[in-house]
Design a protein around this motif. Structure first.
Motif, PDB file in Angstrom:
ATOM      1  N   TRP A 196       0.828  -1.206   0.000  1.00  0.00           N
ATOM      2  CA  TRP A 196       0.000   0.000   0.000  1.00  0.00           C
ATOM      3  C   TRP A 196       0.864   1.257   0.000  1.00  0.00           C
ATOM      4  O   TRP A 196       0.547   2.221  -0.683  1.00  0.00           O
ATOM      5  CB  TRP A 196      -0.924   0.022   1.199  1.00  0.00           C
ATOM      6  CG  TRP A 196      -2.010  -0.992   1.171  1.00  0.00           C
ATOM      7  CD1 TRP A 196      -2.371  -1.812   0.132  1.00  0.00           C
ATOM      8  CD2 TRP A 196      -2.888  -1.309   2.230  1.00  0.00           C
ATOM      9  NE1 TRP A 196      -3.413  -2.605   0.494  1.00  0.00           N
ATOM     10  CE2 TRP A 196      -3.755  -2.324   1.779  1.00  0.00           C
ATOM     11  CE3 TRP A 196      -3.027  -0.849   3.530  1.00  0.00           C
ATOM     12  CZ2 TRP A 196      -4.754  -2.867   2.577  1.00  0.00           C
ATOM     13  CZ3 TRP A 196      -4.021  -1.385   4.329  1.00  0.00           C
ATOM     14  CH2 TRP A 196      -4.870  -2.386   3.851  1.00  0.00           C
ATOM     15  N   LEU A 197       1.933   1.252   0.779  1.00  0.00           N
ATOM     16  CA  LEU A 197       2.830   2.415   0.800  1.00  0.00           C
ATOM     17  C   LEU A 197       3.491   2.632  -0.556  1.00  0.00           C
ATOM     18  O   LEU A 197       3.628   3.766  -1.010  1.00  0.00           O
ATOM     19  CB  LEU A 197       3.881   2.262   1.898  1.00  0.00           C
ATOM     20  CG  LEU A 197       3.375   2.425   3.323  1.00  0.00           C
ATOM     21  CD1 LEU A 197       4.476   2.090   4.323  1.00  0.00           C
ATOM     22  CD2 LEU A 197       2.860   3.830   3.557  1.00  0.00           C
ATOM     23  N   VAL A 198       3.881   1.539  -1.194  1.00  0.00           N
ATOM     24  CA  VAL A 198       4.468   1.641  -2.534  1.00  0.00           C
ATOM     25  C   VAL A 198       3.445   2.228  -3.502  1.00  0.00           C
ATOM     26  O   VAL A 198       3.744   3.157  -4.263  1.00  0.00           O
ATOM     27  CB  VAL A 198       4.970   0.265  -3.026  1.00  0.00           C
ATOM     28  CG1 VAL A 198       5.319   0.297  -4.508  1.00  0.00           C
ATOM     29  CG2 VAL A 198       6.171  -0.191  -2.206  1.00  0.00           C
ATOM     30  N   LEU A 199       2.213   1.713  -3.472  1.00  0.00           N
ATOM     31  CA  LEU A 199       1.178   2.210  -4.376  1.00  0.00           C
ATOM     32  C   LEU A 199       0.785   3.653  -4.062  1.00  0.00           C
ATOM     33  O   LEU A 199       0.517   4.436  -4.975  1.00  0.00           O
ATOM     34  CB  LEU A 199      -0.040   1.298  -4.344  1.00  0.00           C
ATOM     35  CG  LEU A 199       0.145  -0.037  -5.053  1.00  0.00           C
ATOM     36  CD1 LEU A 199      -1.058  -0.944  -4.824  1.00  0.00           C
ATOM     37  CD2 LEU A 199       0.392   0.162  -6.536  1.00  0.00           C
ATOM     38  N   ALA A 200       0.758   4.004  -2.787  1.00  0.00           N
ATOM     39  CA  ALA A 200       0.464   5.393  -2.422  1.00  0.00           C
ATOM     40  C   ALA A 200       1.559   6.322  -2.946  1.00  0.00           C
ATOM     41  O   ALA A 200       1.279   7.392  -3.495  1.00  0.00           O
ATOM     42  CB  ALA A 200       0.329   5.532  -0.909  1.00  0.00           C
ATOM     43  N   GLY A 201       2.821   5.900  -2.798  1.00  0.00           N
ATOM     44  CA  GLY A 201       3.930   6.700  -3.309  1.00  0.00           C
ATOM     45  C   GLY A 201       3.899   6.830  -4.820  1.00  0.00           C
ATOM     46  O   GLY A 201       4.052   7.932  -5.364  1.00  0.00           O
ATOM     47  N   LEU A 202       3.676   5.728  -5.510  1.00  0.00           N
ATOM     48  CA  LEU A 202       3.592   5.779  -6.969  1.00  0.00           C
ATOM     49  C   LEU A 202       2.369   6.565  -7.421  1.00  0.00           C
ATOM     50  O   LEU A 202       2.434   7.322  -8.392  1.00  0.00           O
ATOM     51  CB  LEU A 202       3.550   4.365  -7.554  1.00  0.00           C
ATOM     52  CG  LEU A 202       4.852   3.581  -7.513  1.00  0.00           C
ATOM     53  CD1 LEU A 202       4.624   2.160  -8.015  1.00  0.00           C
ATOM     54  CD2 LEU A 202       5.921   4.277  -8.341  1.00  0.00           C
ATOM     55  N   GLY A 203       1.262   6.374  -6.714  1.00  0.00           N
ATOM     56  CA  GLY A 203       0.053   7.128  -7.052  1.00  0.00           C
ATOM     57  C   GLY A 203       0.270   8.620  -6.906  1.00  0.00           C
ATOM     58  O   GLY A 203      -0.125   9.410  -7.771  1.00  0.00           O
ATOM     59  N   GLY A 204       0.903   9.026  -5.805  1.00  0.00           N
ATOM     60  CA  GLY A 204       1.197  10.442  -5.611  1.00  0.00           C
ATOM     61  C   GLY A 204       2.166  10.972  -6.648  1.00  0.00           C
ATOM     62  O   GLY A 204       1.947  12.040  -7.232  1.00  0.00           O
ATOM     63  N   LEU A 205       3.236  10.236  -6.892  1.00  0.00           N
ATOM     64  CA  LEU A 205       4.243  10.643  -7.872  1.00  0.00           C
ATOM     65  C   LEU A 205       3.639  10.807  -9.261  1.00  0.00           C
ATOM     66  O   LEU A 205       3.819  11.842  -9.923  1.00  0.00           O
ATOM     67  CB  LEU A 205       5.376   9.614  -7.912  1.00  0.00           C
ATOM     68  CG  LEU A 205       6.390   9.767  -9.044  1.00  0.00           C
ATOM     69  CD1 LEU A 205       7.228  11.015  -8.836  1.00  0.00           C
ATOM     70  CD2 LEU A 205       7.265   8.533  -9.136  1.00  0.00           C
ATOM     71  N   LEU A 206       2.927   9.789  -9.704  1.00  0.00           N
ATOM     72  CA  LEU A 206       2.358   9.838 -11.051  1.00  0.00           C
ATOM     73  C   LEU A 206       1.244  10.877 -11.154  1.00  0.00           C
ATOM     74  O   LEU A 206       1.040  11.465 -12.215  1.00  0.00           O
ATOM     75  CB  LEU A 206       1.866   8.459 -11.471  1.00  0.00           C
ATOM     76  CG  LEU A 206       2.971   7.426 -11.671  1.00  0.00           C
ATOM     77  CD1 LEU A 206       2.388   6.058 -11.980  1.00  0.00           C
ATOM     78  CD2 LEU A 206       3.939   7.861 -12.765  1.00  0.00           C
ATOM     79  N   SER A 207       0.553  11.120 -10.052  1.00  0.00           N
ATOM     80  CA  SER A 207      -0.489  12.149 -10.060  1.00  0.00           C
ATOM     81  C   SER A 207       0.108  13.543 -10.238  1.00  0.00           C
ATOM     82  O   SER A 207      -0.421  14.368 -10.990  1.00  0.00           O
ATOM     83  CB  SER A 207      -1.313  12.083  -8.773  1.00  0.00           C
ATOM     84  OG  SER A 207      -2.071  10.889  -8.748  1.00  0.00           O
ATOM     85  N   VAL A 208       1.198  13.803  -9.547  1.00  0.00           N
ATOM     86  CA  VAL A 208       1.876  15.098  -9.724  1.00  0.00           C
ATOM     87  C   VAL A 208       2.397  15.222 -11.154  1.00  0.00           C
ATOM     88  O   VAL A 208       2.213  16.258 -11.804  1.00  0.00           O
ATOM     89  CB  VAL A 208       3.014  15.269  -8.697  1.00  0.00           C
ATOM     90  CG1 VAL A 208       3.854  16.497  -9.022  1.00  0.00           C
ATOM     91  CG2 VAL A 208       2.447  15.376  -7.289  1.00  0.00           C
TER      92      VAL A 208
END
Length: 122
Positions: A5-17
């Motif tokens: 979940w932390l990996v996906l949250a980080g990737l989700g945030g990164l790709l969203s920006v």
């Protein structure tokens, strides 16, 4: 599960920006920019929600069924909703749009699970 979940949250945030910046400055057509903007907004909000669910599970010292469902739903929703919109906007392949509603449903399941947990949790 929490680490994923932390990996996906980080990737989700990164790709969203990145998607939001590209939507604003990438010189895309209006429709593609709107898809990127929508995917970016939902991706960022749900990356934060996934972090909150992870933090709640860490604080409790165990996951629990409701947090497991909510976290899994948010993670799936980020991938299926936001990432499908990113792929659609960047490739123009309309088949990606078929996945987006499943992601939206997953995000709603995550929020509904949190609401139900709050109503019945002591």
């Amino acid at each position: 599960m929490r680490r994923l979940w932390l990996v996906l949250a980080g990737l989700g945030g990164l790709l969203s920006v990145a998607a939001g910046a590209y939507a604003a400055h990438g010189g895309l057509g209006a429709q593609a920019a709107e898809w990127l903007h929508t995917g970016s907004l939902y991706g960022m909000v749900h990356a934060a929600a996934l972090l909150a669910v992870t933090a709640a599970a860490e604080r409790r010292g165990r996951l629990g069924l409701a947090l497991a469902i909510a976290g899994s739903a948010f993670a799936a929703g980020i991938v299926l909703f936001s990432f499908s919109l990113f792929a659609l906007a960047l490739t123009g392949i309309r088949a990606f749009a078929r996945v987006t509603p499943f992601g939206g449903a997953a995000l709603m399941i995550g929020w509904a699970t949190l609401a139900i947990r709050a109503l019945f949790h002591r």
